[in-house]
Motif scaffolding. Structure first.
Motif, PDB file in Angstrom:
ATOM      1  N   THR A  11       0.807  -1.215   0.000  1.00 50.28           N
ATOM      2  CA  THR A  11       0.000   0.000   0.000  1.00 50.28           C
ATOM      3  C   THR A  11       0.839   1.265   0.000  1.00 50.28           C
ATOM      4  O   THR A  11       0.426   2.294   0.507  1.00 50.28           O
ATOM      5  CB  THR A  11      -0.927  -0.003   1.228  1.00 50.28           C
ATOM      6  N   SER A  15      -3.876   5.391  -2.067  1.00 48.44           N
ATOM      7  CA  SER A  15      -5.156   5.136  -2.708  1.00 48.44           C
ATOM      8  C   SER A  15      -5.901   6.435  -2.973  1.00 48.44           C
ATOM      9  O   SER A  15      -5.772   7.398  -2.217  1.00 48.44           O
ATOM     10  CB  SER A  15      -5.988   4.233  -1.793  1.00 48.44           C
ATOM     11  N   SER A  18      -7.820   7.471   0.174  1.00 50.86           N
ATOM     12  CA  SER A  18      -7.025   7.609   1.397  1.00 50.86           C
ATOM     13  C   SER A  18      -7.383   8.884   2.147  1.00 50.86           C
ATOM     14  O   SER A  18      -7.606   9.947   1.553  1.00 50.86           O
ATOM     15  CB  SER A  18      -5.531   7.629   1.056  1.00 50.86           C
ATOM     16  N   ARG A 154      -9.075   3.784   7.767  1.00 48.76           N
ATOM     17  CA  ARG A 154      -8.245   4.705   6.998  1.00 48.76           C
ATOM     18  C   ARG A 154      -7.023   5.093   7.805  1.00 48.76           C
ATOM     19  O   ARG A 154      -6.984   4.953   9.037  1.00 48.76           O
ATOM     20  CB  ARG A 154      -9.022   5.956   6.612  1.00 48.76           C
ATOM     21  N   GLU A 177      -5.900   0.753   4.562  1.00 49.31           N
ATOM     22  CA  GLU A 177      -4.805   1.300   3.757  1.00 49.31           C
ATOM     23  C   GLU A 177      -3.504   0.589   4.110  1.00 49.31           C
ATOM     24  O   GLU A 177      -2.699   0.261   3.233  1.00 49.31           O
ATOM     25  CB  GLU A 177      -4.660   2.795   4.014  1.00 49.31           C
ATOM     26  N   THR A 192      -6.939  -4.561   1.040  1.00 47.91           N
ATOM     27  CA  THR A 192      -6.500  -3.170   0.938  1.00 47.91           C
ATOM     28  C   THR A 192      -7.062  -2.553  -0.336  1.00 47.91           C
ATOM     29  O   THR A 192      -7.443  -3.251  -1.280  1.00 47.91           O
ATOM     30  CB  THR A 192      -4.967  -3.061   0.905  1.00 47.91           C
ATOM     31  N   ASP A 193      -7.082  -1.236  -0.371  1.00 47.90           N
ATOM     32  CA  ASP A 193      -7.511  -0.549  -1.589  1.00 47.90           C
ATOM     33  C   ASP A 193      -6.657  -1.023  -2.768  1.00 47.90           C
ATOM     34  O   ASP A 193      -7.170  -1.302  -3.854  1.00 47.90           O
ATOM     35  CB  ASP A 193      -7.329   0.966  -1.436  1.00 47.90           C
TER      36      ASP A 193
END
Length: 230
Positions: A11, A15, A18, A154, A177, A192-193
């Motif tokens: 990560t 993102s 985020s 987040r 994240e 995760t994103d």
């Protein structure tokens, strides 16, 4: 192939969803047409997705059209007032869409978009539905008659109390994240994103220590409703 690196290494690229972007939200009230709108089947699908997810980005919902049609279609729906358009701005800009009358704060918007990313990936495999959830959960995804409780974390969140708040929650999925050591005290799967955007869904999950955890329940795609125009 599923990644072998821990989540913290997956990560590094921030993102779009985020909390580190420090977005500001500006509504774009573009409702200019009156009367009854005619919606084609694709637009009905998109409208139902926005109603469930509450906040989606143009990048997420644009997958239902070829690239030269998505912006035009979304602008049309916004002009009719069927959806509302807003802008999230920081060092980057996101066009986002919500149900009429709903203006989320930036923190809520990014969490709902992270949930939408998981929902849209699951929806490519089989029909699913988002149900409201009590805090601290972000939502509940109903998939193949099974409820998955979803928490979006987040960067900067204080997660210290999560083991006490969520220790009895079954089938918990955390969208994060970065991995937090406190997750080790939770019976959960983590995604995760970055993983959701780049990996097949069955390979996008991790154990609380960051090692891969293949999710076989998400491994059998069927024909997707609302596939892109040919």
């Amino acid at each position: 192939m599923p990644p072998t690196a821990p989540v913290t290494e997956l990560t590094e690229n921030i993102s779009p969803y985020s909390s580190r972007h420090k977005y500001r939200l500006t509504p774009k009230l573009t409702h200019t047409f009156e009367g009854e709108a005619w919606l084609n089947p694709r637009e009905i699908i998109v409208l139902n997705i926005i109603k469930q997810c509450r906040t989606v980005s143009s990048m997420q919902i644009g997958r239902f059209w070829t690239s030269n049609k998505s912006r035009q279609a979304l602008k049309r729906l916004a002009r009719w007032g069927i959806i509302w358009e807003h802008v999230l701005e920081a060092e980057r800009k996101l066009n986002i869409y919500t149900p009429p009358g709903y203006i989320p704060d930036p923190d809520r918007a990014i969490r709902e978009m992270a949930l939408a990313e998981l929902y849209l990936k699951i929806r490519e495999i089989a029909p699913c539905y988002i149900k409201p959830a009590q805090p601290p959960l972000t939502g509940i995804i109903l998939y193949r008659a099974v409820e998955f409780n979803v928490l979006v974390c987040r960067a900067g969140d204080n997660n210290a109390l999560l083991p006490f708040l969520l220790k009895e929650i079954p089938r918990l999925i955390i969208i994060a994240e970065n991995i937090d050591p406190v997750f080790k005290n939770l019976p959960c799967r983590i995604t995760t994103d970055f993983a959701l955007q780049t990996l097949p869904l069955e390979d996008a999950f991790f154990k609380p220590d960051g090692t891969p955890s293949k999710a076989k329940i998400f491994a059998e795609p069927i024909a997707m409703l609302g596939s892109k125009d040919k």
